[in-house]
Design a protein around this motif. Structure first.
Motif, short mmCIF file in Angstrom:
data_model
loop_
_atom_site.label_atom_id
_atom_site.label_comp_id
_atom_site.label_asym_id
_atom_site.label_seq_id
_atom_site.Cartn_x
_atom_site.Cartn_y
_atom_site.Cartn_z
N VAL A 191 0.87 -1.18 0.00
CA VAL A 191 0.00 0.00 0.00
C VAL A 191 0.90 1.23 0.00
O VAL A 191 1.84 1.31 0.79
CB VAL A 191 -0.92 0.02 1.23
N ARG A 192 0.61 2.17 -0.87
CA ARG A 192 1.44 3.36 -0.95
C ARG A 192 0.58 4.55 -1.36
O ARG A 192 -0.52 4.39 -1.92
CB ARG A 192 2.59 3.19 -1.95
N GLU A 193 1.10 5.74 -1.09
CA GLU A 193 0.45 6.97 -1.53
C GLU A 193 1.12 7.47 -2.80
O GLU A 193 2.34 7.55 -2.88
CB GLU A 193 0.53 8.04 -0.43
N ARG A 194 0.31 7.79 -3.78
CA ARG A 194 0.83 8.29 -5.04
C ARG A 194 1.20 9.76 -4.91
O ARG A 194 0.92 10.41 -3.91
CB ARG A 194 -0.22 8.11 -6.16
N ASP A 195 1.84 10.27 -5.96
CA ASP A 195 2.26 11.68 -5.95
C ASP A 195 1.07 12.63 -5.88
O ASP A 195 1.20 13.76 -5.39
CB ASP A 195 3.10 11.98 -7.20
N ASP A 196 -0.10 12.20 -6.38
CA ASP A 196 -1.27 13.08 -6.35
C ASP A 196 -2.02 13.00 -5.02
O ASP A 196 -3.09 13.58 -4.88
CB ASP A 196 -2.21 12.74 -7.50
N GLY A 197 -1.49 12.24 -4.05
CA GLY A 197 -2.12 12.16 -2.74
C GLY A 197 -3.07 11.00 -2.57
O GLY A 197 -3.50 10.71 -1.44
N ALA A 198 -3.42 10.31 -3.66
CA ALA A 198 -4.32 9.16 -3.56
C ALA A 198 -3.57 7.95 -3.04
O ALA A 198 -2.35 7.85 -3.16
CB ALA A 198 -4.94 8.86 -4.93
N THR A 199 -4.31 7.02 -2.44
CA THR A 199 -3.73 5.79 -1.92
C THR A 199 -4.11 4.63 -2.83
O THR A 199 -5.26 4.54 -3.28
CB THR A 199 -4.25 5.52 -0.49
N GLU A 200 -3.16 3.75 -3.10
CA GLU A 200 -3.43 2.61 -3.96
C GLU A 200 -2.81 1.35 -3.38
O GLU A 200 -1.85 1.39 -2.61
CB GLU A 200 -2.91 2.84 -5.38
N VAL A 201 -3.41 0.22 -3.75
CA VAL A 201 -2.94 -1.11 -3.35
C VAL A 201 -2.38 -1.80 -4.59
O VAL A 201 -3.09 -1.94 -5.59
CB VAL A 201 -4.07 -1.94 -2.74
N ALA A 202 -1.13 -2.20 -4.53
CA ALA A 202 -0.49 -2.91 -5.65
C ALA A 202 -0.27 -4.37 -5.24
O ALA A 202 0.02 -4.67 -4.08
CB ALA A 202 0.84 -2.25 -6.01
N TYR A 203 -0.40 -5.28 -6.21
CA TYR A 203 -0.22 -6.70 -5.93
C TYR A 203 0.07 -7.42 -7.25
O TYR A 203 -0.17 -6.89 -8.34
CB TYR A 203 -1.48 -7.28 -5.27
N ARG A 204 0.59 -8.65 -7.13
CA ARG A 204 0.91 -9.46 -8.31
C ARG A 204 0.07 -10.73 -8.29
O ARG A 204 -0.04 -11.41 -7.28
CB ARG A 204 2.39 -9.83 -8.34
#
Length: 349
Positions: A191-204
């Protein structure tokens, strides 16, 4: 009645300012975050995407009843030879020469089933090349030779038709007879915060079986403060081929505004395939903390000034319990010190 000098009172400024600071922090933490919806992922093209052109390619409907097919579906045992027919329709006013070849499901050359496809050279200058007169439809047969040692399961591929710099792909869904295994795994969830301030969940996602999977995603968040949230399950815009690995990112619309949380990515697919992975996330509201720290610092400075001012007045003997100076002492009488307690028993003569 006894007259007492004023005792120092505890300042009330700090608690009041602390309440104000907490209210301000709560207002900042409660701000909603708007996250853009995820963009769709494009799947490999089909003949339906090429309507309105002056030529087209599609599975042949000769000898078949019902609606036309958009894809080929073939199934056979290892060592078998499978046959079908591709229709090329030339609606233009001139003859056209088409090139034909097997390819991967994404339109790129690859091994596997793409190498099993063959076109005969009947009526063509060479194998894999067909000339179609103006305003004519040609039915071109092809074969799929399944090797004797082919692995059971799905082996998707496509037929790629090219002419004049334009390519059209027609999907070929091939299944080799044998035990089918649907299995997947979810890896490297973060889980990380993008440069635009939004939060996203990345997975494979990894397809560890031998069937094509169309996965469904469910997200679960368990914060330390507040209620747990659930999202899904919903179908993902991706088709996972056997052995394929793909990294996906999902916007998290309502992350906790403060504190740690455990995020679980759960994925399922037909055939009993399922997998999940978890990631830790801690929300730090820097803006709210900055405002709170500033208010607390201001409150501490104001409280200290108030306390020093009150103490100085008490040392100078200018305050009593009622906050006003007492009556003047008679001539010759000794004025009591601020810490002295006097009791009168009668009239002063």
């Amino acid at each position: 009645m006894p007259i007492r000098s004023a005792s120092p009172r505890r300042p009330t400024t700090l608690p009041a300012l602390f309440v104000i600071a907490v209210c301000c922090a709560t207002a900042v933490l409660g701000a909603d975050r708007a996250v853009a919806a995820p963009a769709s992922q494009r799947t490999p093209g089909s003949a339906a995407a090429d309507e309105g052109r002056d030529w087209s390619a599609a599975p042949s409907s000769v000898g078949r009843s019902g609606p036309g097919r958009e894809q080929f579906y073939l199934e056979g045992e290892p060592g078998s030879v499978l046959r079908d027919t591709l229709s090329l329709t030339n609606d233009s006013d001139r003859a056209r020469t088409f090139t034909l070849r097997g390819t991967g499901p994404d339109g790129k050359r690859s091994g596997g089933a793409a190498r099993w496809v063959a076109f005969p050279d009947k009526g063509a200058a060479r194998a894999g090349e067909v000339r179609v007169p103006a305003r004519t439809r040609a039915d071109v047969p092809f074969t799929v030779t399944v090797p004797a040692g082919a692995t059971p399961g799905d082996h998707p591929s496509a037929l790629l038709v090219g002419e004049g710099g334009r390519d059209v792909g027609v999907r070929l869904q091939l299944r080799v007879t044998g035990p089918a295994l649907s299995a997947l795994s979810v890896e490297d969830a973060t889980v990380r915060e993008r440069d635009d301030g939004a939060t996203e969940v990345a997975y494979r996602l990894v397809n560890r079986g031998n069937t094509v999977l169309r996965p469904r995603l469910a997200l679960r968040a368990d914060p330390l403060f507040g209620e747990a949230t659930r999202a899904g399950p919903r179908a993902l815009p991706v088709e996972l081929l056997p052995g394929q690995r793909v990294t996906l990112r999902e916007p998290w619309r309502d992350p906790p505004a403060f504190g740690p949380a455990d995020v679980t990515v759960a994925v399922t697919a037909d055939g009993g395939a399922e997998g999940e992975d978890s990631a830790a996330y801690t929300a730090v509201p820097w803006a709210a903390l900055t405002v709170t720290a500033a208010l607390l610092a201001f409150g501490a400075g104001g409280g200290r000034w108030w306390y020093v001012h009150r103490a100085r007045g008490r040392r100078d003997g200018t305050e009593t319990e009622a906050g006003d100076a007492g009556p003047p002492a008679p001539d010759g009488a000794q004025e009591p010190s601020p810490d002295t307690e006097l009791t009168t028993t009668g009239a002063v003569k």
